[in-house]
Write a protein that holds these residues in place. Structure first.
Motif, short mmCIF file in Angstrom:
data_model
loop_
_atom_site.label_atom_id
_atom_site.label_comp_id
_atom_site.label_asym_id
_atom_site.label_seq_id
_atom_site.Cartn_x
_atom_site.Cartn_y
_atom_site.Cartn_z
N ARG A 172 -48.73 25.41 -1.45
CA ARG A 172 -47.33 25.49 -2.39
C ARG A 172 -47.89 25.70 -3.70
O ARG A 172 -47.63 26.54 -4.52
N ARG A 179 -42.71 29.07 2.38
CA ARG A 179 -41.41 29.43 1.57
C ARG A 179 -41.94 29.74 0.11
O ARG A 179 -41.41 30.89 -0.33
N MET A 180 -42.88 29.12 -0.38
CA MET A 180 -43.48 29.72 -1.78
C MET A 180 -44.12 30.95 -1.67
O MET A 180 -44.04 31.75 -2.50
N GLY A 231 -42.42 37.93 -2.62
CA GLY A 231 -41.00 38.69 -3.23
C GLY A 231 -40.99 39.30 -4.51
O GLY A 231 -40.85 40.49 -4.87
N MET A 232 -41.68 38.41 -5.32
CA MET A 232 -41.76 38.64 -6.88
C MET A 232 -42.84 39.90 -7.10
O MET A 232 -42.49 40.95 -7.81
N VAL A 254 -41.58 33.54 -1.75
CA VAL A 254 -41.11 33.66 -3.09
C VAL A 254 -42.05 34.52 -3.86
O VAL A 254 -42.06 35.37 -4.71
N ALA A 255 -43.37 34.29 -3.81
CA ALA A 255 -44.46 35.01 -4.56
C ALA A 255 -44.49 36.39 -4.25
O ALA A 255 -44.74 37.27 -4.96
N GLN A 273 -49.47 29.06 -4.27
CA GLN A 273 -48.50 29.93 -4.59
C GLN A 273 -47.82 30.13 -5.86
O GLN A 273 -47.41 31.40 -6.48
N TYR A 274 -47.71 29.11 -6.67
CA TYR A 274 -47.48 29.14 -7.93
C TYR A 274 -48.35 29.91 -8.78
O TYR A 274 -47.97 30.42 -9.90
N ILE A 292 -47.48 33.30 -8.69
CA ILE A 292 -46.10 33.54 -9.46
C ILE A 292 -46.29 33.66 -10.86
O ILE A 292 -45.93 34.53 -11.53
#
Length: 421
Positions: free
Chosen positions: A394, A20-21, A27-28, A24-25, A397-398, A401
């Motif tokens: 996880r 999921r993360m 997608g950003m 998100v990354a 992936q931060y 981001i």
């Protein structure tokens, strides 16, 4: 017609947190690319749009750089065999060895275990659990009970019973019985505890004499000459013998210093000394011990004792609440209270547990380290990559981001400085 739909499991509905993360990354990063394209197309409309373009451009660079760095840990980016990528799959054996060395140096050394165990009050924890077993974690207790029951049933009566009976037999054969018996006799005589035994033997002899009086009379009659039988003196002789024996037994019972009694005690003292120090006597006792243990009746007794113990253990682990409700449970609860109240007992138990843990670490620490290393070596590269990525992916992936945001802010700052100058 209404169709009934079965609910999917949580794992099917929600993706893994790391996955999921990652979405998100990614997608950003796509959003920054779209923002850059839009700002570039509209840059002529207003000067402020240049700041948006600079932010989006730098954010794409930062996001792509961190995507490459994170991906290179686990696989080749875009499948290209770029040098120094897929770091974890290529170095899984070295990672396993390093992890094993880390465990050995920081957790599985006797000094570390002793230091950590020194601050653990195992006896008090056991005492609290035994005193109030219902207050603990029910799932843990039930899981431990099921595990113990499965182990007992899996080993089977013959396999586990043979192991236990063999261990009992070996322990009994290893015991040098003669010195123990000799020391027990010597201690009993020193404390005067042998006197009741002597009194019981004398009483038994008196009762045996009374019960077999007719045999003594018959023996005297058969061995007497014709003259004694014709004159009836054989009966007088038998009466005299019986009377003398009764008087001797009565005197021995009444007088602890009677000569015959002292002789018997002297024989007991010699027997105690021979049992402790005479090799021949020790060999005789050992032979008797082995003959008793080899007797089929003794083997059946040991087998029956084990079967009863095994059945009791199975009943206890299958229903620990019921086992704790009887006298056995009362004894365990009393033991728990004693462990909580008696500081000296806790010290002794904690010292024993600490020594056992340190000894186990010294004996099996290297084997545990080898197990970790060999297990990691046995994994294929895909397994290692998947498990590590699920564990730390996880947070990685931060990084992507944060790289996207930080890159965008840095680009915005550079564009602002360039504009002002």
């Amino acid at each position: 017609m209404t169709l009934l739909r079965l609910p999917r499991s949580a794992s099917a509905v929600q993706p893994h947190p790391a996955r999921r993360m990652r979405l998100v990354a990614t997608g950003m990063l796509i959003a920054m690319a779209a923002l850059f394209a839009a700002a570039r197309a509209a840059a002529h409309l207003h000067p402020a749009i240049g700041f948006v373009q600079a932010f989006a451009e730098a954010a794409m660079v930062g996001g792509l750089a961190d995507w490459f760095a994170v991906t290179a840990l686990f696989r080749h980016p875009m499948g290209l065999p770029i040098p120094h990528t897929a770091i974890i799959p290529r170095n899984k054996d070295r990672i396993g060895d390093t992890l094993a060395v880390f465990l050995r140096d920081n957790f599985l050394t006797p000094a570390v275990v002793a230091r950590r165990m020194r601050h653990m009050d195992v006896a008090a924890a056991a005492g609290r659990f035994l005193a109030s077993p219902s207050g603990g974690d029910g799932r843990l207790r039930e899981g431990a009970s099921r595990l113990a029951a499965d182990i007992l049933e899996a080993l089977g009566q013959e396999r586990l019973g043979g192991m236990v009976k063999g261990a009992i037999g070996q322990r009994l054969r290893a015991i040098d019985m003669a010195p123990l018996i000799g020391q027990a006799i010597e201690a009993a005589m020193r404390d005067g505890r042998h006197a009741p035994v002597m009194d019981a033997v004398i009483g038994w002899a008196d009762r045996a004499l009374e019960a077999n009086e007719h045999l003594i009379r018959q023996m005297v009659h058969e061995r007497a000459g014709k003259v004694l039988r014709w004159t009836g003196l054989d009966e007088n002789l038998a009466n005299a013998i019986l009377s003398g024996l009764r008087k001797m037994l009565a005197d021995m019972a009444a007088d602890p210093e009677h000569g015959f009694r002292l002789k018997a005690e002297e024989g007991m003292a010699k027997l105690a000394a021979d049992l402790q120090f005479d090799p021949d006597m020790k060999a005789k006792v050992a032979k008797v011990r082995d003959e008793i243990l080899d007797n089929p009746a003794m083997q059946r007794w040991i087998e029956g004792m084990w079967e009863q113990a095994r059945a009791g253990l199975l009943r206890a682990v299958r229903d620990p609440g019921k086992a704790m409700a009887g006298r056995f449970g009362e004894a365990l609860r009393a033991l728990g209270g004693t462990l909580q109240q008696e500081a000296r007992l806790r010290i002794v138990i904690n010292r024993f547990v600490r020594r056992a843990a340190v000894g186990a670490t010294a004996s099996y620490g290297d084997a545990i380290v080898r197990l970790v290393s060999d297990t990691v070596r046995g994994w294929d590269a895909g397994t290692v990559t998947t498990r590590l990525e699920q564990a730390v992916g996880r947070d990685l992936q931060y990084i992507r981001i944060n790289g996207t945001l930080v890159g965008g802010l840095v680009g915005l700052a550079i564009h602002m400085i360039d504009t002002l100058l």
